[in-house]
Design a protein around this motif. Structure first.
Motif, PDB file in Angstrom:
ATOM      1  N   GLU A 146      13.682  -0.185   8.011  1.00 53.40           N
ATOM      2  CA  GLU A 146      12.306  -0.347   8.505  1.00 53.40           C
ATOM      3  C   GLU A 146      11.360   0.642   7.823  1.00 53.40           C
ATOM      4  N   ALA A 147      11.870   1.841   7.540  1.00 51.49           N
ATOM      5  CA  ALA A 147      11.028   2.877   6.935  1.00 51.49           C
ATOM      6  C   ALA A 147      11.887   3.817   6.099  1.00 51.49           C
ATOM      7  N   GLN A 148      11.217   4.510   5.200  1.00 46.87           N
ATOM      8  CA  GLN A 148      11.879   5.428   4.282  1.00 46.87           C
ATOM      9  C   GLN A 148      11.000   6.679   4.173  1.00 46.87           C
ATOM     10  N   VAL A 149      11.536   7.825   4.582  1.00 47.71           N
ATOM     11  CA  VAL A 149      10.824   9.095   4.491  1.00 47.71           C
ATOM     12  C   VAL A 149      11.436   9.860   3.324  1.00 47.71           C
ATOM     13  N   VAL A 151       2.441   4.353   3.456  1.00 48.53           N
ATOM     14  CA  VAL A 151       1.562   4.600   4.599  1.00 48.53           C
ATOM     15  C   VAL A 151       1.234   6.095   4.602  1.00 48.53           C
ATOM     16  N   SER A 152      -0.049   6.420   4.479  1.00 45.79           N
ATOM     17  CA  SER A 152      -0.479   7.819   4.492  1.00 45.79           C
ATOM     18  C   SER A 152      -0.432   8.387   5.901  1.00 45.79           C
ATOM     19  N   ILE A 153      -0.122   9.676   5.980  1.00 41.97           N
ATOM     20  CA  ILE A 153      -0.146  10.380   7.257  1.00 41.97           C
ATOM     21  C   ILE A 153      -0.896  11.694   7.070  1.00 41.97           C
ATOM     22  N   THR A 154      -1.266  12.321   8.167  1.00 36.43           N
ATOM     23  CA  THR A 154      -1.985  13.591   8.097  1.00 36.43           C
ATOM     24  C   THR A 154      -1.008  14.732   7.797  1.00 36.43           C
ATOM     25  N   GLU A 199       0.014  10.884  -3.799  1.00 35.07           N
ATOM     26  CA  GLU A 199      -0.794  10.132  -2.840  1.00 35.07           C
ATOM     27  C   GLU A 199      -1.011  10.902  -1.551  1.00 35.07           C
ATOM     28  N   GLY A 200      -0.537  12.135  -1.487  1.00 35.46           N
ATOM     29  CA  GLY A 200      -0.612  12.909  -0.261  1.00 35.46           C
ATOM     30  C   GLY A 200       0.578  12.585   0.621  1.00 35.46           C
ATOM     31  N   PRO A 201       0.658  13.231   1.796  1.00 36.72           N
ATOM     32  CA  PRO A 201       1.814  12.989   2.660  1.00 36.72           C
ATOM     33  C   PRO A 201       1.845  11.553   3.182  1.00 36.72           C
ATOM     34  N   GLY A 202       3.035  11.023   3.287  1.00 33.59           N
ATOM     35  CA  GLY A 202       3.197   9.670   3.805  1.00 33.59           C
ATOM     36  C   GLY A 202       4.651   9.244   3.784  1.00 33.59           C
ATOM     37  N   PHE A 203       4.874   7.969   4.081  1.00 39.56           N
ATOM     38  CA  PHE A 203       6.216   7.405   4.082  1.00 39.56           C
ATOM     39  C   PHE A 203       6.103   5.951   3.649  1.00 39.56           C
ATOM     40  N   TYR A 204       7.249   5.334   3.403  1.00 38.91           N
ATOM     41  CA  TYR A 204       7.271   3.937   2.977  1.00 38.91           C
ATOM     42  C   TYR A 204       7.698   3.058   4.152  1.00 38.91           C
ATOM     43  N   LEU A 205       6.951   2.015   4.350  1.00 37.28           N
ATOM     44  CA  LEU A 205       7.233   1.040   5.408  1.00 37.28           C
ATOM     45  C   LEU A 205       7.825  -0.207   4.761  1.00 37.28           C
ATOM     46  N   TRP A 206       8.882  -0.736   5.367  1.00 36.60           N
ATOM     47  CA  TRP A 206       9.532  -1.965   4.900  1.00 36.60           C
ATOM     48  C   TRP A 206       9.354  -3.026   5.995  1.00 36.60           C
ATOM     49  N   PRO A 207       8.177  -3.607   6.139  1.00 32.89           N
ATOM     50  CA  PRO A 207       7.927  -4.507   7.271  1.00 32.89           C
ATOM     51  C   PRO A 207       8.769  -5.776   7.252  1.00 32.89           C
ATOM     52  N   LEU A 208       9.209  -6.212   6.070  1.00 34.21           N
ATOM     53  CA  LEU A 208      10.003  -7.438   5.968  1.00 34.21           C
ATOM     54  C   LEU A 208      11.478  -7.149   5.724  1.00 34.21           C
ATOM     55  N   GLY A 209      11.878  -5.891   5.894  1.00 35.87           N
ATOM     56  CA  GLY A 209      13.277  -5.533   5.662  1.00 35.87           C
ATOM     57  C   GLY A 209      13.548  -5.298   4.189  1.00 35.87           C
TER      58      GLY A 209
END
Length: 194
Positions: free
Chosen positions: A127-130, A75-78, A54-64
């Motif tokens: 909250e997030a996972q890289v 979530v994609s990033i540049t 999916e290209g560079p990005g990370f995972y967001l856990w908005p609800l924990g």
């Protein structure tokens, strides 16, 4: 007969002394700090050579934490942000955690037994996972940096197995990564949508 017992006793003491010295030297090196990103390997936040990349990005856990992984979102990033994250991680070090060090031999020698008996721990504060992938040819290895509530932990592989390492200055690492990822705004936006 007595000479033989004395010889065996002295030999046993010498062997025990050698084992203690070798274990002490090994422990000294094992618990030294080391970079989060090994300098002899190249990591990216994506896989370039697979069809599902999916290209560079990370995972967001908005609800924990969510053990079904249904609320986790990618979530994609540049590529520039990806490089900025890798640069940040390259400045930080980790050291082996005394609390989890006992699991390492089991994980290395009997990985299936380890995975079956060592509980996955999705932290309540996530909250997030890289996810970082090793790009070296013929060697597929990866690990997570789990972020949340001012904390940063390195987790094994692509799972939430307990961390073997403690990241030094994890609060500062969290702050730097959260800023680059725009974590505060993303979480606020996703939580108001839901």
């Amino acid at each position: 007969m007595k000479t033989r017992k004395t010889f065996l006793l002295v030999l046993g003491i010498l062997v025990l002394a050698v084992v203690v010295v070798v274990a002490g030297i090994g422990a000294r090196f094992a618990f030294q700090t080391q970079p989060i990103l090994p300098q002899d390997k190249t990591y990216l936040l994506h896989l370039e050579d697979v069809s599902y990349d999916e290209g560079p990005g990370f995972y967001l856990w908005p609800l924990g934490p969510d053990e079904t992984y249904e609320t986790r979102e990618f979530v994609s990033i540049t590529p520039e942000k990806e490089q900025e994250i890798l640069d940040i991680l390259s400045r930080y070090e980790k050291h082996l955690s005394w609390e989890k060090a006992g699991w390492i031999p089991l994980q290395k020698l009997a990985p299936m037994f380890y995975l079956k008996h060592c509980a996955i721990e999705i932290p309540s504060w996530v909250e997030a996972q890289v996810v970082l992938y090793n790009t070296d040819p013929g060697e597929r290895a990866w690990f997570n940096i789990v972020l949340g509530d001012g904390r940063a932990q390195q987790r094994l592989d692509y799972t939430f197995q307990p961390p073997f390492y403690t990241i030094e200055n994890e609060e500062q690492l969290y702050a730097e990564l959260a800023e680059v990822l725009g974590l505060k705004d993303l979480l606020a936006e996703r939580r108001t949508e839901g």
